[in-house]
Scaffold this motif. Structure first.
Motif, PDB file in Angstrom:
ATOM      1  N   MET A 155       0.840  -1.161   0.000  1.00  0.00           N
ATOM      2  CA  MET A 155       0.000   0.000   0.000  1.00  0.00           C
ATOM      3  C   MET A 155       0.893   1.235   0.000  1.00  0.00           C
ATOM      4  N   LYS A 156       0.505   2.239  -0.795  1.00  0.00           N
ATOM      5  CA  LYS A 156       1.239   3.493  -0.755  1.00  0.00           C
ATOM      6  C   LYS A 156       1.099   4.104   0.641  1.00  0.00           C
ATOM      7  N   ASN A 157       2.113   4.809   1.043  1.00  0.00           N
ATOM      8  CA  ASN A 157       2.113   5.479   2.346  1.00  0.00           C
ATOM      9  C   ASN A 157       1.338   6.793   2.193  1.00  0.00           C
ATOM     10  N   ASP A 158       0.028   6.663   1.940  1.00  0.00           N
ATOM     11  CA  ASP A 158      -0.820   7.804   1.624  1.00  0.00           C
ATOM     12  C   ASP A 158      -2.194   7.589   2.249  1.00  0.00           C
ATOM     13  N   ILE A 159      -2.692   8.596   2.950  1.00  0.00           N
ATOM     14  CA  ILE A 159      -3.977   8.485   3.643  1.00  0.00           C
ATOM     15  C   ILE A 159      -5.108   8.155   2.671  1.00  0.00           C
ATOM     16  N   GLU A 160      -4.979   8.571   1.421  1.00  0.00           N
ATOM     17  CA  GLU A 160      -6.012   8.303   0.417  1.00  0.00           C
ATOM     18  C   GLU A 160      -6.123   6.810   0.093  1.00  0.00           C
ATOM     19  N   ASP A 161      -5.107   6.030   0.392  1.00  0.00           N
ATOM     20  CA  ASP A 161      -5.121   4.598   0.086  1.00  0.00           C
ATOM     21  C   ASP A 161      -5.677   3.736   1.212  1.00  0.00           C
ATOM     22  N   VAL A 162      -5.894   4.311   2.381  1.00  0.00           N
ATOM     23  CA  VAL A 162      -6.335   3.520   3.542  1.00  0.00           C
ATOM     24  C   VAL A 162      -7.692   2.866   3.298  1.00  0.00           C
ATOM     25  N   ASP A 163      -8.697   3.641   2.943  1.00  0.00           N
ATOM     26  CA  ASP A 163     -10.035   3.067   2.758  1.00  0.00           C
ATOM     27  C   ASP A 163     -10.059   1.995   1.682  1.00  0.00           C
ATOM     28  N   GLN A 164      -9.371   2.251   0.591  1.00  0.00           N
ATOM     29  CA  GLN A 164      -9.328   1.269  -0.496  1.00  0.00           C
ATOM     30  C   GLN A 164      -8.690  -0.036  -0.025  1.00  0.00           C
ATOM     31  N   MET A 165      -7.616   0.056   0.756  1.00  0.00           N
ATOM     32  CA  MET A 165      -6.950  -1.149   1.255  1.00  0.00           C
ATOM     33  C   MET A 165      -7.858  -1.901   2.221  1.00  0.00           C
ATOM     34  N   VAL A 166      -8.531  -1.185   3.113  1.00  0.00           N
ATOM     35  CA  VAL A 166      -9.436  -1.829   4.071  1.00  0.00           C
ATOM     36  C   VAL A 166     -10.549  -2.558   3.322  1.00  0.00           C
ATOM     37  N   MET A 167     -11.158  -1.902   2.354  1.00  0.00           N
ATOM     38  CA  MET A 167     -12.248  -2.523   1.594  1.00  0.00           C
ATOM     39  C   MET A 167     -11.749  -3.737   0.803  1.00  0.00           C
ATOM     40  N   SER A 168     -10.584  -3.625   0.240  1.00  0.00           N
ATOM     41  CA  SER A 168     -10.008  -4.735  -0.520  1.00  0.00           C
ATOM     42  C   SER A 168      -9.767  -5.948   0.375  1.00  0.00           C
ATOM     43  N   LEU A 169      -9.195  -5.720   1.550  1.00  0.00           N
ATOM     44  CA  LEU A 169      -8.924  -6.834   2.466  1.00  0.00           C
ATOM     45  C   LEU A 169     -10.207  -7.416   3.040  1.00  0.00           C
ATOM     46  N   LYS A 170     -11.203  -6.571   3.279  1.00  0.00           N
ATOM     47  CA  LYS A 170     -12.494  -7.080   3.744  1.00  0.00           C
ATOM     48  C   LYS A 170     -13.093  -8.037   2.718  1.00  0.00           C
ATOM     49  N   SER A 171     -12.965  -7.722   1.443  1.00  0.00           N
ATOM     50  CA  SER A 171     -13.528  -8.595   0.416  1.00  0.00           C
ATOM     51  C   SER A 171     -12.806  -9.946   0.371  1.00  0.00           C
ATOM     52  N   VAL A 172     -11.535  -9.953   0.728  1.00  0.00           N
ATOM     53  CA  VAL A 172     -10.761 -11.196   0.740  1.00  0.00           C
ATOM     54  C   VAL A 172     -11.165 -12.087   1.915  1.00  0.00           C
ATOM     55  N   CYS A 174      -9.797  -2.228  13.395  1.00  0.00           N
ATOM     56  CA  CYS A 174      -8.354  -2.378  13.640  1.00  0.00           C
ATOM     57  C   CYS A 174      -7.530  -2.008  12.422  1.00  0.00           C
ATOM     58  N   LEU A 175      -7.937  -2.497  11.282  1.00  0.00           N
ATOM     59  CA  LEU A 175      -7.166  -2.241  10.080  1.00  0.00           C
ATOM     60  C   LEU A 175      -7.192  -0.755   9.707  1.00  0.00           C
ATOM     61  N   SER A 176      -8.350  -0.144   9.791  1.00  0.00           N
ATOM     62  CA  SER A 176      -8.466   1.279   9.480  1.00  0.00           C
ATOM     63  C   SER A 176      -7.614   2.124  10.431  1.00  0.00           C
ATOM     64  N   GLU A 177      -7.703   1.845  11.721  1.00  0.00           N
ATOM     65  CA  GLU A 177      -6.909   2.589  12.705  1.00  0.00           C
ATOM     66  C   GLU A 177      -5.415   2.338  12.515  1.00  0.00           C
ATOM     67  N   THR A 178      -5.039   1.106  12.277  1.00  0.00           N
ATOM     68  CA  THR A 178      -3.628   0.760  12.116  1.00  0.00           C
ATOM     69  C   THR A 178      -3.024   1.446  10.901  1.00  0.00           C
ATOM     70  N   LEU A 179      -3.700   1.341   9.770  1.00  0.00           N
ATOM     71  CA  LEU A 179      -3.161   1.933   8.547  1.00  0.00           C
ATOM     72  C   LEU A 179      -3.138   3.455   8.615  1.00  0.00           C
ATOM     73  N   THR A 180      -4.188   4.036   9.186  1.00  0.00           N
ATOM     74  CA  THR A 180      -4.226   5.491   9.341  1.00  0.00           C
ATOM     75  C   THR A 180      -3.075   5.962  10.224  1.00  0.00           C
ATOM     76  N   ASN A 181      -2.860   5.273  11.343  1.00  0.00           N
ATOM     77  CA  ASN A 181      -1.761   5.643  12.237  1.00  0.00           C
ATOM     78  C   ASN A 181      -0.404   5.443  11.571  1.00  0.00           C
ATOM     79  N   SER A 182      -0.269   4.377  10.790  1.00  0.00           N
ATOM     80  CA  SER A 182       0.996   4.144  10.088  1.00  0.00           C
ATOM     81  C   SER A 182       1.305   5.282   9.123  1.00  0.00           C
ATOM     82  N   VAL A 183       0.301   5.687   8.352  1.00  0.00           N
ATOM     83  CA  VAL A 183       0.502   6.769   7.386  1.00  0.00           C
ATOM     84  C   VAL A 183       0.807   8.083   8.102  1.00  0.00           C
ATOM     85  N   LYS A 184       0.021   8.402   9.108  1.00  0.00           N
ATOM     86  CA  LYS A 184       0.155   9.700   9.767  1.00  0.00           C
ATOM     87  C   LYS A 184       1.355   9.798  10.699  1.00  0.00           C
TER      88      LYS A 184
END
Length: 131
Positions: A1-18, A34-44
């Motif tokens: 995932m790109k280190n970009d806040i704009e990619d967080v929701d897309q990654m969460v939705m993609s993993l949820k579908s898996v 958990c995933l949304s909070e983790t990725l958001t915190n990682s980016v920020k």
């Protein structure tokens, strides 16, 4: 995932579908938080000098659990969220922030953090419901 806040929701939705057929609805809800909070915190907040370095996310399914590994960008500083998570009961209800780390710890069935393959890794375990 790109280190970009704009990619967080897309990654969460993609993993949820898996994992939609692996986790029950309650666990899926906790997984998403958990995933949304983790990725958001990682980016920020990941302490890295190169914001172009990606955040790596992997899923591992075992007989009893689904494990999400989130690797910080290469070069990021060590940050064990378990040492910084606040008890959710101690946070002012009107506070606009400060719940994320506590939510991660509370929503995952297990949280581990440490170095793996030369990178910092947060592992979030979600137990499967026996049917």
């Amino acid at each position: 995932m790109k280190n970009d806040i704009e990619d967080v929701d897309q990654m969460v939705m993609s993993l949820k579908s898996v994992v939609k057929d692996i986790l029950d609805s309650t666990t899926m809800f906790r997984f998403e938080i958990c995933l949304s909070e983790t990725l958001t915190n990682s980016v920020k907040h990941a302490d890295t000098h190169d914001k172009e370095m990606p955040i790596e996310v992997t899923l591992i399914e075992t007989a009893s659990a689904l494990v999400v590994d989130v690797f910080d960008p290469v070069g990021a500083g060590f940050f064990d969220l378990r040492d910084h998570a606040k008890d959710l009961d101690s946070i002012d209800l009107m506070a606009e922030s400060g719940r994320g780390l506590g939510l991660i710890v509370q929503c995952a069935d297990a949280v581990t953090y440490g170095a793996l393959k030369g990178r910092n890794r947060l592992a979030l375990d979600f137990l499967k419901t026996v049917t």
